[in-house]
Design a protein around this motif. Structure first.
Motif, PDB file in Angstrom:
ATOM      1  N   SER A  73       0.712  -1.153   0.141  1.00  0.00           N
ATOM      2  CA  SER A  73       0.016   0.083   0.084  1.00  0.00           C
ATOM      3  C   SER A  73       1.049   1.249   0.114  1.00  0.00           C
ATOM      4  CB  SER A  73      -0.939  -0.004   1.444  1.00  0.00           C
ATOM      5  OG  SER A  73      -1.889  -1.223   1.167  1.00  0.00           O
ATOM      6  N   SER A  74       1.799   1.313   0.872  1.00  0.00           N
ATOM      7  CA  SER A  74       2.850   2.234   0.706  1.00  0.00           C
ATOM      8  C   SER A  74       3.568   2.733  -0.544  1.00  0.00           C
ATOM      9  CB  SER A  74       3.758   2.137   1.865  1.00  0.00           C
ATOM     10  OG  SER A  74       4.624   1.089   1.615  1.00  0.00           O
ATOM     11  N   THR A  75       3.712   1.530  -1.300  1.00  0.00           N
ATOM     12  CA  THR A  75       4.566   1.837  -2.460  1.00  0.00           C
ATOM     13  C   THR A  75       3.666   2.810  -3.488  1.00  0.00           C
ATOM     14  OG1 THR A  75       5.394  -0.480  -2.452  1.00  0.00           O
ATOM     15  CG2 THR A  75       5.227   0.629  -4.494  1.00  0.00           C
ATOM     16  N   LEU A  76       2.549   2.718  -3.529  1.00  0.00           N
ATOM     17  CA  LEU A  76       1.905   3.662  -4.587  1.00  0.00           C
ATOM     18  C   LEU A  76       0.647   4.375  -3.849  1.00  0.00           C
ATOM     19  CD1 LEU A  76       1.531   1.224  -7.536  1.00  0.00           C
ATOM     20  CD2 LEU A  76       3.265   3.059  -7.350  1.00  0.00           C
ATOM     21  N   ALA A  77       0.742   4.767  -2.407  1.00  0.00           N
ATOM     22  CA  ALA A  77      -0.068   5.440  -1.873  1.00  0.00           C
ATOM     23  C   ALA A  77      -0.403   6.998  -2.364  1.00  0.00           C
ATOM     24  CB  ALA A  77       0.243   5.453  -0.179  1.00  0.00           C
ATOM     25  N   PRO A  78      -1.561   7.257  -2.343  1.00  0.00           N
ATOM     26  CA  PRO A  78      -1.825   8.686  -2.807  1.00  0.00           C
ATOM     27  C   PRO A  78      -1.345   9.630  -1.671  1.00  0.00           C
ATOM     28  CG  PRO A  78      -3.863   7.793  -1.736  1.00  0.00           C
ATOM     29  CD  PRO A  78      -2.884   6.565  -1.971  1.00  0.00           C
ATOM     30  N   ARG A  79      -1.175  10.794  -2.103  1.00  0.00           N
ATOM     31  CA  ARG A  79      -0.690  11.831  -1.457  1.00  0.00           C
ATOM     32  C   ARG A  79      -1.365  13.342  -1.307  1.00  0.00           C
ATOM     33  NH1 ARG A  79       5.190  11.576  -4.621  1.00  0.00           N
ATOM     34  NH2 ARG A  79       6.152   9.767  -3.509  1.00  0.00           N
ATOM     35  N   ALA A  80      -1.341  14.178  -0.259  1.00  0.00           N
ATOM     36  CA  ALA A  80      -2.276  15.031   0.043  1.00  0.00           C
ATOM     37  C   ALA A  80      -1.304  16.232  -0.485  1.00  0.00           C
ATOM     38  CB  ALA A  80      -2.173  15.360   1.399  1.00  0.00           C
ATOM     39  N   HIS A  81      -2.183  17.047  -1.174  1.00  0.00           N
ATOM     40  CA  HIS A  81      -1.622  18.273  -1.795  1.00  0.00           C
ATOM     41  C   HIS A  81      -1.001  19.280  -1.024  1.00  0.00           C
ATOM     42  CE1 HIS A  81      -2.716  16.589  -5.644  1.00  0.00           C
ATOM     43  NE2 HIS A  81      -3.988  16.691  -5.538  1.00  0.00           N
ATOM     44  N   GLY A  82      -1.949  19.457   0.089  1.00  0.00           N
ATOM     45  CA  GLY A  82      -1.587  20.419   1.132  1.00  0.00           C
ATOM     46  C   GLY A  82      -1.206  19.771   2.471  1.00  0.00           C
ATOM     47  N   ARG A  83      -1.071  20.583   3.737  1.00  0.00           N
ATOM     48  CA  ARG A  83      -0.518  20.049   4.816  1.00  0.00           C
ATOM     49  C   ARG A  83      -1.854  19.437   5.594  1.00  0.00           C
ATOM     50  NH1 ARG A  83      -0.482  22.283  10.066  1.00  0.00           N
ATOM     51  NH2 ARG A  83       1.407  21.246  11.367  1.00  0.00           N
ATOM     52  N   VAL A  84      -1.348  18.240   6.177  1.00  0.00           N
ATOM     53  CA  VAL A  84      -2.456  17.344   6.899  1.00  0.00           C
ATOM     54  C   VAL A  84      -1.988  17.183   8.177  1.00  0.00           C
ATOM     55  CG1 VAL A  84      -4.028  15.510   7.266  1.00  0.00           C
ATOM     56  CG2 VAL A  84      -3.473  16.525   4.783  1.00  0.00           C
ATOM     57  N   GLU A  85      -2.534  17.759   9.317  1.00  0.00           N
ATOM     58  CA  GLU A  85      -2.161  17.477  10.743  1.00  0.00           C
ATOM     59  C   GLU A  85      -2.581  16.155  11.106  1.00  0.00           C
ATOM     60  OE1 GLU A  85      -2.922  18.868  15.251  1.00  0.00           O
ATOM     61  OE2 GLU A  85      -4.103  19.947  13.640  1.00  0.00           O
ATOM     62  N   VAL A  86      -1.620  15.090  11.525  1.00  0.00           N
ATOM     63  CA  VAL A  86      -1.954  13.847  11.993  1.00  0.00           C
ATOM     64  C   VAL A  86      -1.704  13.822  13.568  1.00  0.00           C
ATOM     65  CG1 VAL A  86      -1.659  11.542  11.477  1.00  0.00           C
ATOM     66  CG2 VAL A  86      -1.528  13.194   9.722  1.00  0.00           C
ATOM     67  N   VAL A 132      -4.203   6.917   1.996  1.00  0.00           N
ATOM     68  CA  VAL A 132      -5.548   6.919   1.291  1.00  0.00           C
ATOM     69  C   VAL A 132      -6.532   8.134   2.332  1.00  0.00           C
ATOM     70  CG1 VAL A 132      -7.834   5.992   1.074  1.00  0.00           C
ATOM     71  CG2 VAL A 132      -5.969   4.747   0.507  1.00  0.00           C
ATOM     72  N   CYS A 133      -6.349   8.000   3.730  1.00  0.00           N
ATOM     73  CA  CYS A 133      -6.896   8.825   4.683  1.00  0.00           C
ATOM     74  C   CYS A 133      -6.293  10.346   4.485  1.00  0.00           C
ATOM     75  CB  CYS A 133      -6.715   8.360   6.058  1.00  0.00           C
ATOM     76  SG  CYS A 133      -7.767   6.939   6.436  1.00  0.00           S
ATOM     77  N   ARG A 134      -5.050  10.477   4.265  1.00  0.00           N
ATOM     78  CA  ARG A 134      -4.280  11.923   3.973  1.00  0.00           C
ATOM     79  C   ARG A 134      -5.063  12.600   2.770  1.00  0.00           C
ATOM     80  NH1 ARG A 134       0.478  12.788   7.030  1.00  0.00           N
ATOM     81  NH2 ARG A 134       1.213  10.992   8.373  1.00  0.00           N
ATOM     82  N   ALA A 135      -5.022  11.667   1.713  1.00  0.00           N
ATOM     83  CA  ALA A 135      -5.507  12.315   0.481  1.00  0.00           C
ATOM     84  C   ALA A 135      -7.067  12.425   0.580  1.00  0.00           C
ATOM     85  CB  ALA A 135      -5.259  11.303  -0.522  1.00  0.00           C
ATOM     86  N   LEU A 136      -7.892  11.721   1.240  1.00  0.00           N
ATOM     87  CA  LEU A 136      -9.197  11.945   1.360  1.00  0.00           C
ATOM     88  C   LEU A 136      -9.620  13.174   2.075  1.00  0.00           C
ATOM     89  CD1 LEU A 136     -12.121  10.737   0.346  1.00  0.00           C
ATOM     90  CD2 LEU A 136     -12.040   9.202   2.613  1.00  0.00           C
ATOM     91  N   ALA A 137      -8.872  13.587   3.187  1.00  0.00           N
ATOM     92  CA  ALA A 137      -8.779  14.317   4.177  1.00  0.00           C
ATOM     93  C   ALA A 137      -8.761  15.706   3.412  1.00  0.00           C
ATOM     94  CB  ALA A 137      -8.042  14.346   5.531  1.00  0.00           C
TER      95      ALA A 137
END
Length: 345
Positions: A73-86, A132-137
């Motif tokens: 999953s980490s190999t091709l995981a989507p990325r967030a465009h902006g900053r996401v606090e986790v 996925v969660c970073r990108a969805l947020a």
């Protein structure tokens, strides 16, 4: 944290999938067509890479499979465009507390998504779906809270469903603590997580604070009856019939009623559940049951948006960092959910 070899592999995979279309076609081979759909060329090459690496979903040792899913999953995981606090959280579960992870984008406005990861109820965790969660947020401009529900075989059905329901209710009851708007809390999930999101939408529809929407990505919704796509797409497309049998064998205890809505939400009472967004993939054995669920929701009078991503595979959300059509599909799903939030505010 990814190892050096895993980071190198991720970069190599992204680079290969980013080659010009003509070169991708040469490397992937002759186009694959099923049910009038042509498999996306990047997906076709990805399948070829998986076969060469010996990747097989749902087979062998559970712990090995869990590690492989996180790495894959980490190999091709989507990325967030902006900053996401986790940040890490603890929420209520069916029997005890559960770990959870909160993702808050800079432009969050109170809308929230309670997310349940896929993995056949056996694999998957907070890390496998972190991207996925970073990108969805980021795309939906909403706080995402990902739930680390109990997995089989250590905890068989309906433990995961009970955890999913309890976690949603706890988050809804403590909306002010999480700085989210109780009127705009959606549930979402992919594959097995889509099953859990659908169960939560059904079981909490009469709560004081029910979900405002449900986003179901290629959901598994019916253990009682195999739909035609399970046979037509039984082999060769990542999720296979043998994979599904393996997951079911671990998740459902002996003597389990497969028509119980807590495991097969297609068999549940759908009238009055939250508006739904149901996304399926053309080359997914679960395609037909997901689309049957969308149709059943519409018949029950539920506002439903159904979309088939014709050229994609099961699990495409986890490939959205390298497969362009998967990225577009995840963007469409997030946009549809955002539109639902905006209609409420």
């Amino acid at each position: 944290m990814a190892s050096l070899s895993e980071s190198f592999e991720a970069g190599a995979a992204r680079g290969m999938l980013g080659l010009p279309a003509a070169m991708l076609r040469i490397m992937a081979g002759k186009p694959v067509v099923r049910d009038g759909h042509t498999l996306d060329v990047q997906c076709q090459l990805l399948l070829k890479i998986m076969r060469l690496r010996g990747v097989q979903l749902g087979a062998g040792n559970v712990e090995t499979q869990r590690h492989q899913m996180v790495a894959q999953s980490s190999t091709l995981a989507p990325r967030a465009h902006g900053r996401v606090e986790v940040r890490e959280l603890v929420v209520a579960g069916g029997d005890d507390s559960l770990a959870a992870r909160c993702y808050r984008p800079e432009d969050a406005d109170g809308a929230a998504i309670v997310f349940y990861h896929g993995g056949g109820f056996v694999l998957g965790d907070l890390d496998s779906h972190d991207g996925v969660c970073r990108a969805l947020a980021d795309r939906a401009r909403a706080t995402v809270i990902s739930i680390d529900y109990r997995r089989a075989p250590e905890h068989v059905a309906p433990a995961a469903a009970r955890d999913a329901i309890a976690a949603f209710r706890d988050i809804a009851a403590r909306a002010d603590d999480f700085e989210i708007d109780a009127r705009r809390i959606a549930v979402a999930g992919d594959s097995a997580g889509g099953n859990l999101a659908a169960v939560v939408a059904q079981q909490t529809k009469d709560d004081t604070i029910p979900p405002s929407a449900q986003l179901l990505l290629y959901p598994a919704v019916d253990f009682a009856e195999d739909k035609p796509s399970k046979d037509r797409l039984a082999t060769g497309f990542f999720l296979e019939k043998t994979s599904m049998d393996w997951f079911e064998g671990h998740y459902l205890p002996e003597g389990c009623d497969k028509r119980d809505p807590m495991v097969s939400p297609l068999r549940g009472e759908l009238a009055g559940v939250a508006p739904a967004i149901v996304i399926t993939a053309g080359f997914d054995p679960l395609r037909d049951e997901g689309e049957a669920y969308g149709a059943a929701l519409e018949t029950a009078g539920v506002t439903t948006t159904s979309r088939r991503e014709a050229g994609l595979l099961h699990g495409f959300a986890n490939f959205a960092g390298g497969v362009e059509r998967a990225r577009e599909a995840l963007d469409h799903a997030a946009d549809a959910l955002r539109a639902r939030f905006d209609a409420i505010s």
